[in-house]
Design a protein around this motif. Structure first.
Motif, PDB file in Angstrom:
ATOM      1  N   VAL A   1       0.867  -1.176   0.000  1.00  0.00           N
ATOM      2  CA  VAL A   1       0.000   0.000   0.000  1.00  0.00           C
ATOM      3  C   VAL A   1       0.906   1.228   0.000  1.00  0.00           C
ATOM      4  O   VAL A   1       1.768   1.387   0.864  1.00  0.00           O
ATOM      5  CB  VAL A   1      -0.925   0.018   1.234  1.00  0.00           C
ATOM      6  N   LEU A   2       0.714   2.118  -0.970  1.00  0.00           N
ATOM      7  CA  LEU A   2       1.602   3.252  -1.158  1.00  0.00           C
ATOM      8  C   LEU A   2       1.045   4.568  -0.635  1.00  0.00           C
ATOM      9  O   LEU A   2       1.805   5.475  -0.280  1.00  0.00           O
ATOM     10  CB  LEU A   2       1.937   3.416  -2.644  1.00  0.00           C
ATOM     11  N   CYS A   3      -0.281   4.706  -0.604  1.00  0.00           N
ATOM     12  CA  CYS A   3      -0.872   5.986  -0.229  1.00  0.00           C
ATOM     13  C   CYS A   3      -2.239   5.779   0.412  1.00  0.00           C
ATOM     14  O   CYS A   3      -2.882   4.738   0.236  1.00  0.00           O
ATOM     15  CB  CYS A   3      -0.990   6.913  -1.441  1.00  0.00           C
ATOM     16  N   LEU A   4      -2.664   6.796   1.161  1.00  0.00           N
ATOM     17  CA  LEU A   4      -3.932   6.758   1.885  1.00  0.00           C
ATOM     18  C   LEU A   4      -4.632   8.100   1.759  1.00  0.00           C
ATOM     19  O   LEU A   4      -3.992   9.134   1.537  1.00  0.00           O
ATOM     20  CB  LEU A   4      -3.698   6.462   3.374  1.00  0.00           C
ATOM     21  N   ALA A   5      -5.945   8.087   1.944  1.00  0.00           N
ATOM     22  CA  ALA A   5      -6.721   9.321   2.009  1.00  0.00           C
ATOM     23  C   ALA A   5      -7.951   9.056   2.848  1.00  0.00           C
ATOM     24  O   ALA A   5      -8.529   7.966   2.804  1.00  0.00           O
ATOM     25  CB  ALA A   5      -7.117   9.806   0.618  1.00  0.00           C
TER      26      ALA A   5
ATOM     27  N   GLY B   1      -4.304   3.379  -2.049  1.00  0.00           N
ATOM     28  CA  GLY B   1      -3.795   3.039  -3.364  1.00  0.00           C
ATOM     29  C   GLY B   1      -2.493   2.279  -3.221  1.00  0.00           C
ATOM     30  O   GLY B   1      -1.763   2.449  -2.232  1.00  0.00           O
ATOM     31  N   GLY B   2      -2.195   1.441  -4.194  1.00  0.00           N
ATOM     32  CA  GLY B   2      -1.010   0.616  -4.053  1.00  0.00           C
ATOM     33  C   GLY B   2      -0.369   0.246  -5.367  1.00  0.00           C
ATOM     34  O   GLY B   2      -0.694   0.771  -6.435  1.00  0.00           O
ATOM     35  N   GLU B   3       0.572  -0.683  -5.258  1.00  0.00           N
ATOM     36  CA  GLU B   3       1.268  -1.182  -6.431  1.00  0.00           C
ATOM     37  C   GLU B   3       0.294  -1.913  -7.355  1.00  0.00           C
ATOM     38  O   GLU B   3      -0.786  -2.340  -6.949  1.00  0.00           O
ATOM     39  CB  GLU B   3       2.398  -2.122  -6.000  1.00  0.00           C
ATOM     40  N   ARG B   4       0.707  -2.001  -8.624  1.00  0.00           N
ATOM     41  CA  ARG B   4      -0.058  -2.741  -9.647  1.00  0.00           C
ATOM     42  C   ARG B   4      -1.429  -2.127  -9.905  1.00  0.00           C
ATOM     43  O   ARG B   4      -2.377  -2.821 -10.278  1.00  0.00           O
ATOM     44  CB  ARG B   4      -0.224  -4.213  -9.245  1.00  0.00           C
TER      45      ARG B   4
ATOM     46  N   VAL C   1      -0.678   3.243  -8.034  1.00  0.00           N
ATOM     47  CA  VAL C   1      -1.485   4.350  -7.517  1.00  0.00           C
ATOM     48  C   VAL C   1      -0.678   4.982  -6.392  1.00  0.00           C
ATOM     49  O   VAL C   1      -0.548   4.415  -5.307  1.00  0.00           O
ATOM     50  CB  VAL C   1      -2.855   3.864  -7.010  1.00  0.00           C
ATOM     51  N   ALA C   2      -0.091   6.164  -6.655  1.00  0.00           N
ATOM     52  CA  ALA C   2       0.896   6.744  -5.751  1.00  0.00           C
ATOM     53  C   ALA C   2       0.354   7.865  -4.886  1.00  0.00           C
ATOM     54  O   ALA C   2       1.013   8.264  -3.925  1.00  0.00           O
ATOM     55  CB  ALA C   2       2.089   7.261  -6.547  1.00  0.00           C
ATOM     56  N   ALA C   3      -0.833   8.403  -5.197  1.00  0.00           N
ATOM     57  CA  ALA C   3      -1.389   9.501  -4.402  1.00  0.00           C
ATOM     58  C   ALA C   3      -2.901   9.541  -4.576  1.00  0.00           C
ATOM     59  O   ALA C   3      -3.423   9.201  -5.644  1.00  0.00           O
ATOM     60  CB  ALA C   3      -0.768  10.837  -4.800  1.00  0.00           C
TER      61      ALA C   3
ATOM     62  N   GLU D   1       5.611  10.412 -13.734  1.00  0.00           N
ATOM     63  CA  GLU D   1       4.821   9.804 -12.668  1.00  0.00           C
ATOM     64  C   GLU D   1       4.532  10.805 -11.554  1.00  0.00           C
ATOM     65  O   GLU D   1       5.415  11.513 -11.069  1.00  0.00           O
ATOM     66  CB  GLU D   1       5.562   8.592 -12.100  1.00  0.00           C
ATOM     67  N   ILE D   2       3.269  10.831 -11.123  1.00  0.00           N
ATOM     68  CA  ILE D   2       2.813  11.785 -10.111  1.00  0.00           C
ATOM     69  C   ILE D   2       3.064  11.212  -8.721  1.00  0.00           C
ATOM     70  O   ILE D   2       2.788  10.046  -8.447  1.00  0.00           O
ATOM     71  CB  ILE D   2       1.311  12.090 -10.313  1.00  0.00           C
ATOM     72  N   ASN D   3       3.586  12.055  -7.832  1.00  0.00           N
ATOM     73  CA  ASN D   3       3.896  11.645  -6.460  1.00  0.00           C
ATOM     74  C   ASN D   3       2.910  12.170  -5.434  1.00  0.00           C
ATOM     75  O   ASN D   3       2.796  11.599  -4.342  1.00  0.00           O
ATOM     76  CB  ASN D   3       5.294  12.152  -6.074  1.00  0.00           C
TER      77      ASN D   3
END
Length: 372
Positions: A30-34, A44-47, A72-74, A114-116
């Motif tokens: 898991v790469l990001c949260l909101a 959001g996460g990998e793949r 999904v990075a942000a 790629e958006i961060n």
């Protein structure tokens, strides 16, 4: 399940609490949260994986955005339309309706890399997207046109609008620059290089430790709009105060033994959450250190009197030396998470505040926070 505990400092003993794990939403990291003002949280996460979560920690929806090789990075919820979720997916931004999670309602593509990070202005009409090229594209969502292109010299890692100031935003990046922007101008109003921002001892130490420069990873603006925090690779947290067309360093402290990957001001307070590559999540109360005269974060802050500081200017940039008292700030709460922190967010569950933590695993950890 790994054992992860919570312990408190300064504020007395914390309740013995283990992390609640939210599982079943992702198959990879898991790469990001909101967390929206209403309804579910999102991750959001990998793949290309995206998940919605109910307050009970059960997945309320799952989706894999195409192409699947783009992470999904942000994520960002619209402040005015809480059912709208914006997801950075590679160089594109997908608009999703969380009331019925399926293919994106719309796809926006204005960035070239790629958006961060994504940020929305208070009115929900402006979207800022920071990417690996160093660009920040500010988009009018009504006309779907880029109204301003901002630029860092290296990867732009974080961007945030200032509350109640829709034309003003701050950004930071791996060029070690922190910038203040007004959308009426193409150039930043004010810039600080974190490698030059500090005491002479700090600068000498930075010069001798080139392997650990203060690359800026994350920033967050307090509800008042005049105070913001920045976390960097050197493990330090820096707090700045905006004064007119510039900002000054108000406070600096060693927050983590490794890089600070995430900073987050909690709503309507000067409590700051930080997450680090050292596997810790820390809660700081900086209200006493950024101005004792301030009664509410919604009011204009006044400069703290009697602060032992020296100010010098060099090449139009501010170099402010913090007092020794600032160096002694201690966390209000320490969470020994145990894994490198990718993202943190704060939400309310059953009337109590919680911090959600994403790491290298496919699950989300949820910890209780003390009441103010």
């Amino acid at each position: 399940m790994r054992g992860t505990g919570v312990r408190a400092r300064r504020s007395g003993p914390a309740p013995a609490a283990m992390a609640v794990r939210w599982e079943g939403g992702h198959s990879a990291s898991v790469l990001c949260l909101a967390a929206g003002s209403e309804g579910p949280a999102a991750s959001g996460g990998e793949r290309g994986e995206l998940a919605l979560w109910g307050r009970d920690g059960v997945p309320a929806g799952r989706l894999r955005l195409a192409p699947a090789e783009d992470d999904v990075a942000a994520l960002a919820f619209s402040p005015r339309r809480p059912h709208r979720l914006y997801a950075a997916h590679g160089a594109a931004v997908a608009l999703l309706d969380v009331r019925a999670l399926r293919e994106p309602v719309e796809r926006l593509r204005f960035n070239e890399d790629e958006i961060n990070c994504l940020a929305l202005a208070d009115g929900g009409d402006l979207l800022a997207a920071a990417d690996d090229s160093g660009a920040v594209k500010v988009v009018d969502l009504e006309s779907e046109k880029v109204v301003r292109s901002l630029r860092h010299a290296n990867i732009c890692s974080s961007v945030a609008f200032r509350p109640r100031r829709p034309q003003s935003l701050v950004s930071c990046g791996l060029d070690m620059q922190v910038m203040l922007w007004n959308l009426q101008k193409a150039r930043p109003l004010w810039t600080t290089n974190l490698q030059e921002c500090g005491t002479e001892e700090d600068r000498l130490q930075s010069a001798s430790q080139l392997f650990n420069p203060p690359l800026a990873h994350s920033l967050s603006v307090a509800s008042c709009g005049n105070i913001f925090g920045c976390g960097a690779q050197d493990g330090k947290v820096r707090i700045f105060r905006v004064t007119g067309l510039k900002f000054e360093r108000e406070l600096e402290f060693k927050g983590h033994s490794l890089g600070v990957s995430q900073v987050l001001f909690m709503p309507e307070s000067y409590w700051l959450l930080t997450g680090g590559n050292d596997g810790k999540v820390l809660l700081w109360d900086v209200s006493n250190d950024i101005g004792k005269q301030q009664k509410s974060p919604a009011k204009l802050l006044h400069k703290r009197k009697g602060q032992a500081a020296a100010t010098a200017r060099k090449d139009g940039k501010l170099n402010k030396v913090a007092s020794n008292e600032h160096a002694r700030i201690l966390p209000k709460l320490t969470i020994e998470h145990g894994e490198k922190v990718n993202w943190i967010t704060c939400t309310e569950i059953k009337g109590s505040r919680r911090v959600l933590v994403a790491d290298q695993s496919s699950s989300i950890s949820v910890y209780p926070l003390p009441e103010s």
